[in-house]
Design an enzyme around this catalytic site. Structure first.
Site, PDB file in Angstrom:
ATOM      1  N   ASP A 178       0.815  -1.179  -0.215  1.00  0.00           N
ATOM      2  CA  ASP A 178      -0.281   0.208  -0.173  1.00  0.00           C
ATOM      3  C   ASP A 178       0.706   1.290   0.078  1.00  0.00           C
ATOM      4  O   ASP A 178       2.055   1.394  -0.732  1.00  0.00           O
ATOM      5  CB  ASP A 178      -0.862   0.322   1.348  1.00  0.00           C
ATOM      6  CG  ASP A 178      -2.660   0.744   0.723  1.00  0.00           C
ATOM      7  OD1 ASP A 178      -2.398   1.555   0.913  1.00  0.00           O
ATOM      8  OD2 ASP A 178      -3.428  -0.415   1.052  1.00  0.00           O
ATOM      9  N   HIS A 214      -3.443   6.319   2.989  1.00  0.00           N
ATOM     10  CA  HIS A 214      -4.811   5.372   2.768  1.00  0.00           C
ATOM     11  C   HIS A 214      -4.198   3.532   3.705  1.00  0.00           C
ATOM     12  O   HIS A 214      -5.179   2.822   3.347  1.00  0.00           O
ATOM     13  CB  HIS A 214      -4.838   5.290   1.048  1.00  0.00           C
ATOM     14  CG  HIS A 214      -5.278   4.087   0.518  1.00  0.00           C
ATOM     15  ND1 HIS A 214      -4.674   2.087   0.170  1.00  0.00           N
ATOM     16  CD2 HIS A 214      -6.619   4.176   0.207  1.00  0.00           C
ATOM     17  CE1 HIS A 214      -6.136   1.886   0.113  1.00  0.00           C
ATOM     18  NE2 HIS A 214      -6.890   2.086  -0.779  1.00  0.00           N
ATOM     19  N   SER A 374     -11.123  -0.795  -1.536  1.00  0.00           N
ATOM     20  CA  SER A 374     -10.218  -1.044  -0.363  1.00  0.00           C
ATOM     21  C   SER A 374     -10.489  -1.006   0.947  1.00  0.00           C
ATOM     22  O   SER A 374      -9.318  -1.964   1.446  1.00  0.00           O
ATOM     23  CB  SER A 374      -9.595  -0.184  -0.751  1.00  0.00           C
ATOM     24  OG  SER A 374      -7.939   0.179  -1.814  1.00  0.00           O
TER      25      SER A 374
END
Length: 544
Positions: A178, A214, A374
């Site tokens: 990520d 994220h 996600s």
């Protein structure tokens, strides 16, 4: 009298010599033995052996992002046994990056050229294609109050009930590919193994994205520290160092080459589960990396994607594809669907997003809401880690991954009866998964004779500890083993380790045998604890 003393001394010396050399006289003992099992991870210096012969930092133009691939940049995938030397003399070709898996089965170069056709037809070149761009699959919102009551997603998938059965294990290593993670976040501290930053080619995978964070959000869903009177909860409770953060994003985009490298890095550094909350187009080098992970018994989970043209790596058969539902268990309108979809998990909507760990420039380490596939994927990854902690791993007799099968068989059917293209097999259900009857392949500690015969064995506890009682053998060796494919043979993809085999240089050739194990001697009764931990690592086939 002197003669008697001499004879006595000679006899004693003979007994000691006989015992020490041949074991012909063994004292009767009755003892207990305890110890700790931990995943092996090489020292930072061992990263130098990571098979990346060049490195570059991609720069994404608005045109590149719009078209979905890098302008005038291509990935050259090589046949086994070939490398960039076969293209180094081609006019107008600049080699930017090169990478190989340790067994030599995956090798590629990233090149810059205006004439990719000049590379076609060269012996050893398997394929040439534009270097595609992969993006993160979420939408962010402002940070909010860190309350478990705001995490509606967990009751939906039976987490309160599931936590009465399992809360994770120190022996299950999960790689999160990520944007990195906030290593200093108070709700994440203590959960990380050493990671890597493949964007900047260093060992600091810190998530510096001041807007989305994220990777920090995804990591929190999998393993935020739980029941600590702070912030949010995580699927695996965050009690152990099990998360391997691999950073491949800085501004929301990355390349196929870097993604492929990250998958192989995760495999070759001990991960048995990989989370990929990202999506892009089909790409040969990513497909090769995914195949490599599958061959090494690594379970992969990926977001199905938020845009119709971004479906990979979730679309590959080897990967569990996860779509999203909202807080009413309805298909999320942004969630990709189709014949490749396996399962769905909470991904949120604009009115009810997923709360997890986060970061902002104004507040620093905090908590934030996001939505997207996600956010759905790490729910399945966290549940997979709980299942692996309970002893489920590898494939069944039909060749299907056992964890994939359990998730499918226990999913809550939504939409049309049976599988459908919007919900796959349904919404994952944690408690039902953990109570499903299926063959187990737990991590075992085995007491061996010096010739390798298994004398006793026991399962490793969730915290990595183990104990044997009532042992009577004077000389033993100790092995830790997880037989992923269930064939009762130590082979590729299995986790293995012997007590006394733990030096960092072994990382390059990790395939220990009985000869590498230290022989331990116990000549008197009592309770003993091993001085050092018992390390394990996956067996990986290496090229000659």
């Amino acid at each position: 009298m002197r003669l008697i003393k001499v004879l006595t001394l000679i006899t004693a010396l003979f007994v000691v010599l006989c015992f020490s050399l041949t074991g012909c006289i063994k004292p009767e003992v009755y003892y207990s033995l305890s110890g700790q099992v931990v995943p092996y991870f090489p020292e930072t210096s061992a990263h130098d052996s990571f098979q990346r012969t060049a490195a570059y930092t991609p720069i994404f133009s608005s045109k590149d992002i719009e078209q979905g691939f890098m302008s005038n940049q291509f990935i050259v995938l090589f046949d086994r046994g070939f490398d960039s030397t076969i293209i180094s003399g081609v006019s107008g070709v600049e080699i930017l990056d090169e990478f190989f898996s340790r067994d030599g089965s995956v090798g590629y170069a990233v090149v810059k050229t205006n004439d990719p056709s000049s590379l076609s037809g060269i012996e050893g070149v398997k394929s040439v294609e534009p270097e595609k761009i992969f993006t993160l699959q979420s939408e962010e919102s402002v940070p909010n109050d860190p309350l478990y009551s705001g995490q509606w997603n967990y009751p939906m998938i039976q987490m309160p009930q599931a936590w009465t059965i399992a809360k994770g294990s120190s022996t299950v290593v999960v790689a999160v590919i990520d944007s990195g993670a906030r290593l200093d976040h108070p709700d994440l501290e203590g959960i990380f193994l050493p990671g890597y930053d493949l964007i900047n080619d260093d060992d600091d995978p810190t998530d510096y994205d001041p807007v989305k964070s994220h990777g920090t959000h995804v990591t929190g869903t999998i393993a935020a520290k739980t029941n600590n009177s702070l912030g949010v909860s995580g699927m695996t409770w965050g009690e152990y160092c099990t998360i391997m953060p691999i950073k491949i994003f800085e501004a929301g985009e990355t390349t196929a080459g870097i993604l492929a490298s990250s998958i192989i890095f995760a495999v070759e550094h001990g991960a048995k589960i990989i989370n990929m909350s990202l999506a892009g187009g089909d790409d040969d080098v990513v497909a090769a990396a995914v195949k490599y992970a599958k061959e090494n018994e690594v379970l992969m989970i990926a977001a199905s994607g938020n845009k119709p043209y971004q479906r990979y790596p979730a679309l590959y058969d080897e990967v569990i594809s996860v779509g999203a539902v909202d807080n009413d268990m309805r298909w999320a309108s942004y969630s990709n669907y189709g014949v490749y979809l396996d399962l769905v998990a909470p991904g949120g909507s604009s009115s009810a997003q997923i709360l997890s760990t986060g970061y902002s420039t104004d507040e620093g380490n905090t908590y934030s809401y996001m939505q997207g596939t996600s956010m759905a994927a790490p729910h399945v990854t966290g549940l997979a880690a709980l299942l692996m902690a309970k002893g489920y791993a590898g494939k069944d007799d039909s060749g299907e991954e056992i964890i994939r099968k359990i998730l499918r068989e226990t999913a809550l059917d939504l939409g049309e009866s049976g599988w459908d293209e919007y919900y796959g097999f349904g919404l994952v259900q944690a408690y039902d998964s953990l109570t499903y009857e299926e063959e187990r392949r737990p991590l075992l500690v085995q007491i061996l004779s010096t010739s390798g015969e298994v004398i006793r064995e026991t399962e490793v506890n969730p915290d990595g500890s183990f104990q044997f009682n009532g042992l009577t053998e004077n000389y033993i060796k100790i092995r830790v083993w997880r037989d992923f494919n269930g064939n009762e043979e130590i082979d590729k993809g299995d986790l293995i380790g012997y007590y006394g085999y733990q030096e960092s240089d072994h990382y390059l050739v990790w395939n220990p045998s009985l000869d590498n194990a230290e022989t331990l001697s116990y000549l008197s009764s009592g309770s003993y604890e091993l001085t050092n931990p018992l390390h394990f690592f996956p067996i990986i086939e290496f090229s000659e």
